[in-house]
Design a protein around this motif. Structure first.
Motif, mmCIF file in Angstrom:
data_model
loop_
_atom_site.group_PDB
_atom_site.id
_atom_site.type_symbol
_atom_site.label_atom_id
_atom_site.label_comp_id
_atom_site.label_asym_id
_atom_site.label_seq_id
_atom_site.Cartn_x
_atom_site.Cartn_y
_atom_site.Cartn_z
ATOM 1 N N PRO A 184 0.727 -1.239 0.045
ATOM 2 C CA PRO A 184 -0.099 -0.153 -0.022
ATOM 3 C C PRO A 184 0.687 1.151 -0.046
ATOM 4 C CG PRO A 184 -0.852 -1.488 1.699
ATOM 5 C CD PRO A 184 0.348 -2.007 1.050
ATOM 6 N N LEU A 185 1.774 1.412 0.712
ATOM 7 C CA LEU A 185 2.734 2.412 0.698
ATOM 8 C C LEU A 185 3.371 2.840 -0.600
ATOM 9 C CD1 LEU A 185 4.662 4.646 2.151
ATOM 10 C CD2 LEU A 185 6.567 2.647 2.364
ATOM 11 N N ALA A 186 3.860 1.689 -1.390
ATOM 12 C CA ALA A 186 4.468 1.924 -2.775
ATOM 13 C C ALA A 186 3.195 2.571 -3.674
ATOM 14 C CB ALA A 186 4.890 0.681 -3.313
ATOM 15 N N LEU A 187 2.201 1.867 -3.519
ATOM 16 C CA LEU A 187 1.160 2.267 -4.420
ATOM 17 C C LEU A 187 0.557 3.736 -4.102
ATOM 18 C CD1 LEU A 187 -0.902 1.489 -6.971
ATOM 19 C CD2 LEU A 187 -2.339 0.393 -5.164
ATOM 20 N N ARG A 188 0.625 4.058 -2.882
ATOM 21 C CA ARG A 188 0.040 5.468 -2.448
ATOM 22 C C ARG A 188 1.311 6.395 -2.999
ATOM 23 N NH1 ARG A 188 -2.995 7.422 1.215
ATOM 24 N NH2 ARG A 188 -3.116 5.359 2.314
ATOM 25 N N LEU A 189 2.523 6.172 -2.983
ATOM 26 C CA LEU A 189 3.393 7.073 -3.562
ATOM 27 C C LEU A 189 3.067 7.256 -4.996
ATOM 28 C CD1 LEU A 189 6.700 5.521 -1.450
ATOM 29 C CD2 LEU A 189 5.733 7.916 -1.188
ATOM 30 N N ILE A 190 3.020 6.152 -5.805
ATOM 31 C CA ILE A 190 2.678 6.297 -7.218
ATOM 32 C C ILE A 190 1.517 7.281 -7.437
ATOM 33 C CG2 ILE A 190 2.224 4.863 -9.229
ATOM 34 C CD1 ILE A 190 3.899 2.736 -8.063
ATOM 35 N N ALA A 191 0.344 6.662 -6.518
ATOM 36 C CA ALA A 191 -0.958 7.667 -6.698
ATOM 37 C C ALA A 191 -0.687 9.080 -6.313
ATOM 38 C CB ALA A 191 -1.909 6.947 -6.150
ATOM 39 N N GLU A 192 0.321 9.333 -5.917
ATOM 40 C CA GLU A 192 0.290 10.734 -5.205
ATOM 41 C C GLU A 192 1.421 11.551 -6.035
ATOM 42 O OE1 GLU A 192 -1.014 10.465 -0.469
ATOM 43 O OE2 GLU A 192 1.254 10.369 -1.108
ATOM 44 N N GLY A 193 1.824 10.693 -7.208
ATOM 45 C CA GLY A 193 2.521 11.219 -8.177
ATOM 46 C C GLY A 193 4.089 11.290 -7.621
ATOM 47 N N LYS A 194 4.513 10.753 -6.699
ATOM 48 C CA LYS A 194 5.823 10.744 -5.998
ATOM 49 C C LYS A 194 6.802 10.004 -6.859
ATOM 50 C CE LYS A 194 4.106 12.727 -1.726
ATOM 51 N NZ LYS A 194 3.411 12.466 -0.404
ATOM 52 N N VAL A 195 6.513 9.046 -7.587
ATOM 53 C CA VAL A 195 7.377 8.084 -8.079
ATOM 54 C C VAL A 195 7.597 8.587 -9.539
ATOM 55 C CG1 VAL A 195 7.566 5.994 -8.766
ATOM 56 C CG2 VAL A 195 6.690 6.318 -6.573
ATOM 57 N N ARG A 196 8.700 8.452 -9.937
ATOM 58 C CA ARG A 196 9.460 8.831 -11.331
ATOM 59 C C ARG A 196 10.305 7.442 -11.552
ATOM 60 N NH1 ARG A 196 13.178 11.802 -14.051
ATOM 61 N NH2 ARG A 196 13.975 12.786 -12.182
ATOM 62 N N ALA A 205 10.236 10.963 -4.754
ATOM 63 C CA ALA A 205 10.171 12.393 -4.125
ATOM 64 C C ALA A 205 9.262 12.799 -2.894
ATOM 65 C CB ALA A 205 9.881 13.543 -5.210
ATOM 66 N N GLY A 206 9.569 13.462 -2.076
ATOM 67 C CA GLY A 206 8.520 13.897 -1.163
ATOM 68 C C GLY A 206 8.209 12.803 -0.178
ATOM 69 N N ALA A 207 8.920 11.745 0.154
ATOM 70 C CA ALA A 207 8.638 10.723 0.863
ATOM 71 C C ALA A 207 9.805 10.776 2.247
ATOM 72 C CB ALA A 207 8.654 9.323 0.540
ATOM 73 N N PRO A 208 9.149 10.477 3.489
ATOM 74 C CA PRO A 208 10.170 10.505 4.411
ATOM 75 C C PRO A 208 11.638 9.699 4.311
ATOM 76 C CG PRO A 208 8.010 9.771 5.275
ATOM 77 C CD PRO A 208 8.072 9.645 3.788
ATOM 78 N N ARG A 209 12.775 10.238 4.662
ATOM 79 C CA ARG A 209 13.717 9.490 4.410
ATOM 80 C C ARG A 209 13.957 8.287 5.415
ATOM 81 N NH1 ARG A 209 18.163 12.674 1.566
ATOM 82 N NH2 ARG A 209 19.594 11.383 2.453
#
Ligand code: GRF
Length: 220
Positions: A184-196, A205-209
């Motif tokens: 779910p975390l990975a899919l959320r990052l994609i859906a939120e446009g943070k994955v390139r 981008a924009g995820a906690p380190r």
């Protein structure tokens, strides 16, 4: 709010990762960044189909045994996925090899979860092989799908320790718990446009380190 990402989840069996996705993004979740438009199984008896129906999701069975070739089967799946309005494919314990045509059609729009820290332990029986290899850490990987099985740009990974006395079942349970959080975390990052996707690597981008070093055995 932006339109949710419409996904098709492809399963073959138990569907515990599907359940994690339902819990995170199902119809009960207000303002979800993901909409599960379809749950598709190649096996009519997949337990995951019951989970999907219980959640009120649209389900389809495309039984691979009804098709003369892998190509025909993949074309039929593709048709169902598009008919449901899905724009993204999430493999969740889907146990069929996909054809080149299907993988090309969904390039960078199809992800998988693998129960190991890729590129280690591709293929089946990952927990047994991790125990045999004596690794001290194991885990799971969410990745985009490429032609070769269990390869493709890595979106996110979760690590678990291998503990003294672990058998395959104990390790599998620990990894599965990690999978249910990671996917779910990975899919959320994609859906939120943070994955390139940048070639064969993923930039998030924009995820906690992630931070810190883990030791196993731990340091006193
Ligand atoms: C999971 O271990 C996943 O990593 C692998 O297949 C298994 C599916 O389990 N690809 P479930 O059907 O999600 O319970």
């Amino acid at each position: 709010m932006a339109e949710p990402l419409k996904v098709a989840v492809l399963i073959s069996g138990r569907g515990s990762n599907l359940q994690a996705l339902i819990d995170a993004f199902g119809p009960q979740v207000a303002d979800s960044p993901v909409k599960i438009a379809l749950v598709l199984s190649n096996r009519p008896d997949a337990l995951g189909l019951e989970r999907a129906a219980k959640a009120g999701l649209k389900t389809e069975i495309v039984d691979h045994k009804a098709f003369a070739s892998r190509e025909d089967f993949d074309v039929a799946m593709d048709r169902e996925i598009r008919a449901a309005g899905a724009e993204f494919v999430v493999l969740a314990g889907f146990m069929r090899l996909l054809t080149e045509g299907f993988i090309n059609a969904w390039k960078d729009r199809m992800i998988n979860i693998h129960p190991a820290l890729l590129p280690s332990f591709k293929g089946l029986d990952t927990h047994r092989r991790a125990l045999e290899a004596g690794v001290k850490f194991h885990g799971c990987t969410a990745h985009f799908v490429r032609h070769e099985t269990d390869t493709g740009p890595i979106i996110a990974q979760a690590v678990v320790p291998v503990l003294p006395g672990d058998d395959e079942a104990a390790l599998a349970t620990r990894v599965l718990r990690a999978e249910h959080q990671l996917y779910p975390l990975a899919l959320r990052l994609i859906a939120e446009g943070k994955v390139r996707v940048d070639g064969e690597r993923v930039l998030v981008a924009g995820a906690p380190r992630a931070d810190g070093i883990m030791f196993n055995p731990a340091i006193d």
